[in-house]
Design an enzyme around this catalytic site. Structure first.
Site, PDB file in Angstrom:
ATOM      1  N   ASP A 279      11.399  -2.573  -7.831  1.00 31.02           N
ATOM      2  CA  ASP A 279      11.879  -3.463  -6.778  1.00 31.02           C
ATOM      3  C   ASP A 279      12.682  -2.721  -5.714  1.00 31.02           C
ATOM      4  OD1 ASP A 279      13.977  -2.920  -8.515  1.00 31.02           O
ATOM      5  OD2 ASP A 279      14.182  -4.969  -9.216  1.00 31.02           O
TER       6      ASP A 279
ATOM      7  N   ASN B   7      21.136 -13.057 -16.525  1.00 34.99           N
ATOM      8  CA  ASN B   7      20.404 -14.333 -16.632  1.00 34.99           C
ATOM      9  C   ASN B   7      18.979 -14.115 -17.161  1.00 34.99           C
ATOM     10  OD1 ASN B   7      19.108 -13.157 -14.479  1.00 34.99           O
ATOM     11  ND2 ASN B   7      19.720 -14.693 -12.966  1.00 34.99           N
TER      12      ASN B   7
ATOM     13  N   HIS C  97      16.774 -11.884 -15.981  1.00 37.29           N
ATOM     14  CA  HIS C  97      15.748 -11.435 -15.022  1.00 37.29           C
ATOM     15  C   HIS C  97      15.287 -10.012 -15.331  1.00 37.29           C
ATOM     16  CE1 HIS C  97      19.123  -9.889 -12.241  1.00 37.29           C
ATOM     17  NE2 HIS C  97      18.328  -8.850 -12.363  1.00 37.29           N
TER      18      HIS C  97
ATOM     19  N   GLU D 234      13.519 -13.631 -11.033  1.00 37.53           N
ATOM     20  CA  GLU D 234      14.639 -14.481 -11.401  1.00 37.53           C
ATOM     21  C   GLU D 234      14.156 -15.699 -12.195  1.00 37.53           C
ATOM     22  OE1 GLU D 234      17.619 -13.592 -11.056  1.00 37.53           O
ATOM     23  OE2 GLU D 234      18.221 -13.087  -9.012  1.00 37.53           O
TER      24      GLU D 234
HETATM   25  C1  GLP Z   1      19.096  -5.481 -10.853  1.00 37.34           C
HETATM   26  C2  GLP Z   1      17.758  -4.781 -10.967  1.00 37.34           C
HETATM   27  C3  GLP Z   1      17.194  -4.899 -12.355  1.00 37.34           C
HETATM   28  C4  GLP Z   1      18.255  -4.518 -13.369  1.00 37.34           C
HETATM   29  C5  GLP Z   1      19.417  -5.454 -13.249  1.00 37.34           C
HETATM   30  C6  GLP Z   1      20.523  -5.173 -14.238  1.00 37.34           C
HETATM   31  O1  GLP Z   1      18.972  -6.834 -10.667  1.00 37.34           O
HETATM   32  N1  GLP Z   1      16.796  -5.289 -10.058  1.00 37.34           N
HETATM   33  O2  GLP Z   1      16.055  -4.075 -12.463  1.00 37.34           O
HETATM   34  O3  GLP Z   1      17.710  -4.572 -14.668  1.00 37.34           O
HETATM   35  O4  GLP Z   1      19.952  -5.304 -11.942  1.00 37.34           O
HETATM   36  O5  GLP Z   1      21.359  -4.172 -13.745  1.00 37.34           O
HETATM   37  P1  GLP Z   1      22.363  -3.349 -14.599  1.00 37.34           P
HETATM   38  O6  GLP Z   1      21.549  -2.391 -15.391  1.00 37.34           O
HETATM   39  O7  GLP Z   1      23.246  -2.668 -13.595  1.00 37.34           O
HETATM   40  O8  GLP Z   1      23.103  -4.306 -15.458  1.00 37.34           O
END
Ligand code: GLP
Length: 248
Positions: A67, A136, A138, A143
């Site tokens: 993404d 959540n 995702h 989402e």
């Molecule tokens: C963002 C990214 C996800 C990631 C998520 C969790 O939303 N798009 O790919 O898994 O954050 O992030 P973190 O690893 O910092 O908790």
């Protein structure tokens, strides 16, 4: 689903890196589906270290990222392209043209999404897809919602995700409100999925993804339908599974 229970973030990172390194050693021209966020940072650090020690190389590796924020340029220090360059690509011998991240500055998001899916399809999908998970549930930026979206698409980020990301931006207003995300088609098309999680704030998302109903209300739950998922998580992220008596 194979679950690796690790004691903390560091051990989780090392194990995740070992799974990725194993993929590269097994298949030097593999297609890595890559993720951003704080979860994979440690794994990337191990991979860079092992590259520098000569255990692995990225010469023939191709990568596709999950993404990118809409509106951020590749040199914005919070863009996911910038993250990938500074955490991995700039430190290993991957060929720059072989790395792909959705173009957050595109004037035509529909065309960019279609182009991204066509590219992933042309590669035959990822050999290994690395995933973190949002609080959540995702994955990528898919989402919670009413349906699983198959194609790469533009996402309106939820308030909880914007809140979680706000720590990286000067003010809440600066946090991007949209992103381009790989859809479930490309994620589930991967031959193997490596889901990583660390910390208690991920315990519900992990529990719901592994044990809950398969529902777009928890996007990670779709992974129950994939035949080859490896979950690498620390004890805090596994705590709800452990409390529920799931053998991990
Ligand atoms: C963002 C990214 C996800 C990631 C998520 C969790 O939303 N798009 O790919 O898994 O954050 O992030 P973190 O690893 O910092 O908790």
């Amino acid at each position: 689903m194979r679950i690796y229970r690790e004691k903390d973030y560091e051990a989780m990172s090392r194990r995740a890196a070992a799974v990725i390194a194993g993929e590269i050693i097994h298949n030097p021209a593999c297609v890595l589906g890559l993720a951003t966020g704080s979860t994979p940072e440690g794994a990337y650090r191990y991979l860079v270290d092992w590259y520098k020690q000569g255990f692995i190389n990225f010469r023939h590796v191709l990568s596709v990222n999950l993404d990118e924020y809409v509106g951020l340029s590749p040199d914005h220090d919070q863009s996911y392209r910038y993250f990938m360059q500074s955490n991995l690509f700039d430190h290993v011998d991957i060929v720059p043209e072989n790395t792909r991240v959705p173009d957050g500055l595109t004037a035509d998001t529909d065309a960019e999404c279609a182009r991204y899916d066509a590219y992933i399809l042309s590669l035959g999908y990822a050999s290994l897809q690395l995933l973190g998970i949002g609080r959540n549930g995702h994955i990528g930026f898919n989402e919670p919602g009413d349906c699983f979206v198959k194609q790469t698409h533009v996402v309106d980020l939820t308030e909880s995700t914007i809140d979680a990301n706000a720590r990286f931006f000067p003010t809440w207003d600066d946090v991007p409100k949209q992103a381009i995300s790989m859809g479930m088609g490309a994620i589930m098309g991967a031959k193997k999925i490596l889901l990583c999680a660390s910390g208690e704030e991920k315990a519900d998302a992990i529990y719901n993804s592994v044990c809950g109903p398969i529902t777009p209300g928890c996007p990670g739950s779709i992974l129950q339908l994939h035949p080859n998922v490896v979950l690498v998580a620390d004890e805090a992220a596994l705590s709800k599974l452990i409390a529920a008596g799931v053998k991990v």
